[in-house]
Design an enzyme around this catalytic site. Sequence first.
Site, short mmCIF file in Angstrom:
data_model
loop_
_atom_site.label_atom_id
_atom_site.label_comp_id
_atom_site.label_asym_id
_atom_site.label_seq_id
_atom_site.Cartn_x
_atom_site.Cartn_y
_atom_site.Cartn_z
N CYS A 24 0.82 -1.22 0.00
CA CYS A 24 0.00 0.00 0.00
C CYS A 24 0.85 1.27 0.00
O CYS A 24 0.50 2.26 0.64
CB CYS A 24 -0.96 -0.01 1.19
SG CYS A 24 -2.16 -1.35 1.15
N LYS B 98 6.58 -2.53 -12.45
CA LYS B 98 7.90 -2.61 -13.07
C LYS B 98 8.96 -2.07 -12.08
O LYS B 98 8.63 -1.26 -11.21
CB LYS B 98 7.92 -1.86 -14.40
CG LYS B 98 7.55 -0.37 -14.32
CD LYS B 98 8.73 0.47 -13.88
CE LYS B 98 8.30 1.81 -13.35
NZ LYS B 98 9.33 2.41 -12.49
N ASP C 159 14.96 1.96 -11.17
CA ASP C 159 13.86 2.82 -10.73
C ASP C 159 13.30 3.68 -11.85
O ASP C 159 12.09 3.67 -12.12
CB ASP C 159 14.35 3.70 -9.58
CG ASP C 159 13.21 4.41 -8.88
OD1 ASP C 159 12.67 5.37 -9.46
OD2 ASP C 159 12.85 4.02 -7.77
N ILE D 47 2.86 4.02 -5.09
CA ILE D 47 2.38 3.62 -6.40
C ILE D 47 1.01 2.94 -6.32
O ILE D 47 0.22 3.01 -7.26
CB ILE D 47 3.41 2.71 -7.10
CG1 ILE D 47 3.19 2.71 -8.61
CG2 ILE D 47 3.39 1.30 -6.53
CD1 ILE D 47 3.53 4.01 -9.28
N ALA D 48 0.71 2.30 -5.20
CA ALA D 48 -0.59 1.65 -5.03
C ALA D 48 -1.71 2.68 -5.00
O ALA D 48 -2.84 2.38 -5.42
CB ALA D 48 -0.60 0.82 -3.75
N TYR E 38 0.47 -10.65 3.59
CA TYR E 38 0.08 -10.87 2.21
C TYR E 38 -0.54 -12.24 1.94
O TYR E 38 -1.22 -12.42 0.93
CB TYR E 38 1.30 -10.66 1.30
CG TYR E 38 1.91 -9.29 1.48
CD1 TYR E 38 1.13 -8.14 1.42
CD2 TYR E 38 3.28 -9.15 1.71
CE1 TYR E 38 1.69 -6.87 1.57
CE2 TYR E 38 3.85 -7.89 1.87
CZ TYR E 38 3.05 -6.76 1.81
OH TYR E 38 3.61 -5.53 1.98
N HIS F 232 9.55 -8.33 -5.55
CA HIS F 232 8.61 -8.73 -6.59
C HIS F 232 8.60 -10.23 -6.83
O HIS F 232 7.54 -10.83 -7.00
CB HIS F 232 8.91 -8.00 -7.90
CG HIS F 232 8.49 -6.57 -7.89
ND1 HIS F 232 8.69 -5.72 -8.97
CD2 HIS F 232 7.88 -5.81 -6.93
CE1 HIS F 232 8.22 -4.52 -8.67
NE2 HIS F 232 7.72 -4.56 -7.45
#
Length: 332
Positions: free
Chosen positions: A20, A105, A186, A23-24, A66, A87
């Site tokens: 969270c 990404k 990044d 970017i979320a 998660y 990831h």
Amino acid sequence: MASKGAGQQSGTIRWGILGCGRIAHTFAQDMAWVEGSEILAAAARQGDSAQAFAQQYGIPVSYQGYDALCQDPEIDAIYVATPHSHHLHHAEQALAAGKAVLCEKPLTVNLSQSQTLIQAVKSHQGYLMEGMWTYFLPAIQQAKQWVEQGRIGRLLQIKADFGYPMIYDPQGRAYNPQLGGGAVLDMGIYPLALAWLFCPEMPETIHQLQHHAATGVEDELLCLLRFPQYQVDAVLGTSFRAKLPNVAYLIGDKGQIAIEDFWRAPRCALYHQDELVEQFEDGRQGSGFEFQIAAVNRDLCEGRLENRTVPHQTSLALAQLMDRLLNRPAAS
């Protein structure tokens, strides 16, 4: 992939958000502009963070950790929004639970990990797409169409850079090598991805200059790539040290295309010499994530296991390119 849930059968894709962070929030905000999907759950390491995020966006369920999100039978697809150093683990976890995965990404931190993850996709017969949202932006697609139509003649050069100053924090994600830090993973992935979109082949030569922060990660990089089959040269840059122009130019022998803020690309312009010939603006309602979300929804509703715009081979190629820029040993 696991059999379709009720959401997929009805044409509504039910999403969960794994992580969270910043970017979320963009993902959740742009979901409002996508038909046929909804966010049912959000998960974070800290339960209060997940709860606050869920309340902000009207998401009915929040989880601490998660695993519960991955095991939730109501969820069809999971957006992995954790730092890229995590990831591989988090995407594998979701795939093993039978969920479709849109992974932010870069897909992973290196080619070896990307190969491992894509093998896991095949093992689970699942769906995975790297969140290279730039490829789905209408302005980028319009620029590609102009090039394919010969509107700028033969493509000769690609120039693109992406950089913003980042406050130095040796423990933070951007500068910490243990967290996949560095400008290439990044921000540098954006100009690399743009070059690959127009010249999908491994460059025969790469010349580069790097500047390194005290932690050893690169905080600025300039590179020149030559694509032999396409006979195109690309000049690309990325930086944590300064705000770069963040503009892409596709230069042909009869004209050029300028794409301001190309990574989010709200518009593009076609020039012949100094004359503006045509402009395109997408008039979007969201930030631009809505286009990739809609693409994943279509894939799932139509039963595809791989996206055509960002296939697994593209993700592997980008990982290989970044490994070469970072002078890493070739993956087996």
